[in-house]
Write an enzyme that holds these catalytic residues in place. Sequence first.
Site, short mmCIF file in Angstrom:
data_model
loop_
_atom_site.label_atom_id
_atom_site.label_comp_id
_atom_site.label_asym_id
_atom_site.label_seq_id
_atom_site.Cartn_x
_atom_site.Cartn_y
_atom_site.Cartn_z
N GLU A 62 -3.47 21.23 -32.36
CA GLU A 62 -3.04 19.98 -31.72
C GLU A 62 -3.89 18.80 -32.23
O GLU A 62 -3.39 17.70 -32.40
CB GLU A 62 -3.12 20.12 -30.20
CG GLU A 62 -2.03 21.06 -29.69
CD GLU A 62 -2.25 21.54 -28.26
OE1 GLU A 62 -3.38 21.97 -27.95
OE2 GLU A 62 -1.31 21.46 -27.46
N GLU B 204 -1.75 29.99 -27.26
CA GLU B 204 -2.05 29.90 -25.82
C GLU B 204 -1.27 30.93 -25.00
O GLU B 204 -1.76 31.45 -24.00
CB GLU B 204 -1.73 28.49 -25.29
CG GLU B 204 -2.66 27.40 -25.77
CD GLU B 204 -2.23 26.73 -27.07
OE1 GLU B 204 -1.38 27.31 -27.79
OE2 GLU B 204 -2.74 25.64 -27.36
N GLY C 207 -5.71 24.02 -29.31
CA GLY C 207 -6.18 22.63 -29.36
C GLY C 207 -6.60 22.20 -30.77
O GLY C 207 -6.53 21.02 -31.10
N ALA D 225 -9.12 24.98 -27.65
CA ALA D 225 -9.94 24.56 -26.51
C ALA D 225 -10.85 25.72 -26.14
O ALA D 225 -10.54 26.88 -26.45
CB ALA D 225 -9.04 24.17 -25.35
N1 CAA Z 1 -12.89 29.34 -27.06
C1 CAA Z 1 -14.14 29.84 -26.89
N2 CAA Z 1 -14.73 30.65 -27.78
C2 CAA Z 1 -14.04 30.99 -28.87
C3 CAA Z 1 -12.74 30.52 -29.12
C4 CAA Z 1 -12.16 29.64 -28.15
N3 CAA Z 1 -10.94 29.09 -28.31
N4 CAA Z 1 -12.31 31.03 -30.28
C5 CAA Z 1 -13.30 31.81 -30.76
N5 CAA Z 1 -14.36 31.78 -29.91
C6 CAA Z 1 -15.63 32.49 -30.04
C7 CAA Z 1 -15.48 33.97 -29.73
O1 CAA Z 1 -15.53 34.20 -28.34
C8 CAA Z 1 -16.67 34.53 -30.46
O2 CAA Z 1 -17.83 34.29 -29.68
P1 CAA Z 1 -18.89 35.51 -29.43
O3 CAA Z 1 -19.46 35.80 -30.79
O4 CAA Z 1 -19.88 34.88 -28.49
O5 CAA Z 1 -18.12 36.63 -28.88
C9 CAA Z 1 -16.77 33.65 -31.71
O6 CAA Z 1 -16.06 32.45 -31.39
C10 CAA Z 1 -16.13 34.28 -32.93
O7 CAA Z 1 -14.81 34.66 -32.60
P2 CAA Z 1 -14.22 36.14 -32.84
O8 CAA Z 1 -15.33 37.16 -32.77
O9 CAA Z 1 -13.07 36.33 -31.91
O10 CAA Z 1 -13.75 36.01 -34.35
P3 CAA Z 1 -12.53 36.78 -35.06
O11 CAA Z 1 -12.62 36.42 -36.50
O12 CAA Z 1 -12.49 38.20 -34.67
O13 CAA Z 1 -11.19 36.10 -34.45
C11 CAA Z 1 -9.80 34.25 -33.77
C12 CAA Z 1 -10.93 34.74 -34.69
C13 CAA Z 1 -8.48 34.92 -34.15
C14 CAA Z 1 -9.67 32.75 -33.98
C15 CAA Z 1 -10.15 34.58 -32.30
O14 CAA Z 1 -11.48 34.11 -32.02
C16 CAA Z 1 -9.24 33.94 -31.30
O15 CAA Z 1 -8.14 34.42 -31.07
N6 CAA Z 1 -9.68 32.83 -30.65
C17 CAA Z 1 -8.94 32.18 -29.61
C18 CAA Z 1 -7.77 31.35 -30.16
C19 CAA Z 1 -6.99 30.74 -29.03
O16 CAA Z 1 -6.44 31.40 -28.18
N7 CAA Z 1 -6.93 29.37 -28.99
C20 CAA Z 1 -6.23 28.63 -27.98
C21 CAA Z 1 -7.19 28.21 -26.89
S1 CAA Z 1 -6.39 27.48 -25.47
C22 CAA Z 1 -6.00 25.88 -25.95
O17 CAA Z 1 -6.33 25.45 -27.03
C23 CAA Z 1 -5.26 25.05 -24.93
C24 CAA Z 1 -4.80 23.71 -25.40
O18 CAA Z 1 -3.62 23.49 -25.63
C25 CAA Z 1 -5.74 22.60 -25.57
#
Ligand code: CAA
Length: 259
Positions: free
Chosen positions: A113, A133, A110, A67
């Site tokens: 999921e 998360e 998400g 998400a």
């Molecule tokens: N939401 C918003 N933006 C996201 C994102 C997310 N879930 N995941 C990645 N992005 C964005 C980053 O902010 C980044 O944007 P900018 O270039 O503007 O900074 C871009 O995508 C590229 O990401 P990274 O620079 O972080 O890339 P990386 O290769 O270094 O890392 C990653 C990749 C490990 C996937 C890392 O991006 C990450 O940890 N993302 C978040 C994963 C996460 O926590 N997901 C769960 C979300 S909460 C949820 O899903 C609730 C639910 O149950 C529905």
Amino acid sequence: MNPELIIVNPSYEEHIALIQLNRPKELNALNLQVMGEIRDALKMLDEDDNVRVIIITGNERAFAAGADIKQMAGKGAIDMLKIDQFSTWDQIRKTKKPIIAAVSGFALGGGCELVMTCDMVVASETAQFGQPEIKIGIMPGAGGTQRLPRAVGKTRAMEMVLTGNFISAEEALKYGLINKVVPTEVYLTEAVRMAKDIARQSPIAVQLAKESVLKAYEMPLQEALSFERKNFYMLFATEDQKEGMNAFVEKRNASFKGQ
Ligand code: CAA
């Protein structure tokens, strides 16, 4: 419909539709618009008689990284309650036609999921699955604490949900979360191959069989068996049942019409 953050192709192959998530810079993070577009596309494809199987994919780097954290960061509990973003997931779950997730790269939060809301999963060898998360101070909210244990068992689900650590495609295969792992160059081709095997069958039988399998996760056994039996009997009202059985007896290939 004119989606902006997904690409929808209702006739990617004969009887096979493709939905591609298309927010590559954000690793296909699932904001409200993306989820709404996926819901609307699935509804449209479900109503299209020409479509028998739907594939959902992302790109090589990411299926979906969860998400959209930036969209949620400033929200309060009442905002989240009012937005009710997960009702979209409920609609996706109601899709009658089979959905195959073709996954490469990140399928997190998400994104994982969404994969579990699909019916089958083909993954590239670079795919990574996780419910991270916990690392941002929350927990899964779109089925991660419910569908994951049903798929991989309590202890593995607990580890993924409580540590937030990712698992590889090979581990996901071993745990029963996905159907197969293939080289990255062919993960979509392989999903299409699986879709073709389904698209050849009677679409009504496929629909009722999907509905019945899902009941295994939602109903007590005796009720689910009774549900299955009624769907089984109902198929004897179809032309496809006559065609399928006659074709077997006459030693020829069946040609199903969805009637
Ligand atoms: N939401 C918003 N933006 C996201 C994102 C997310 N879930 N995941 C990645 N992005 C964005 C980053 O902010 C980044 O944007 P900018 O270039 O503007 O900074 C871009 O995508 C590229 O990401 P990274 O620079 O972080 O890339 P990386 O290769 O270094 O890392 C990653 C990749 C490990 C996937 C890392 O991006 C990450 O940890 N993302 C978040 C994963 C996460 O926590 N997901 C769960 C979300 S909460 C949820 O899903 C609730 C639910 O149950 C529905």
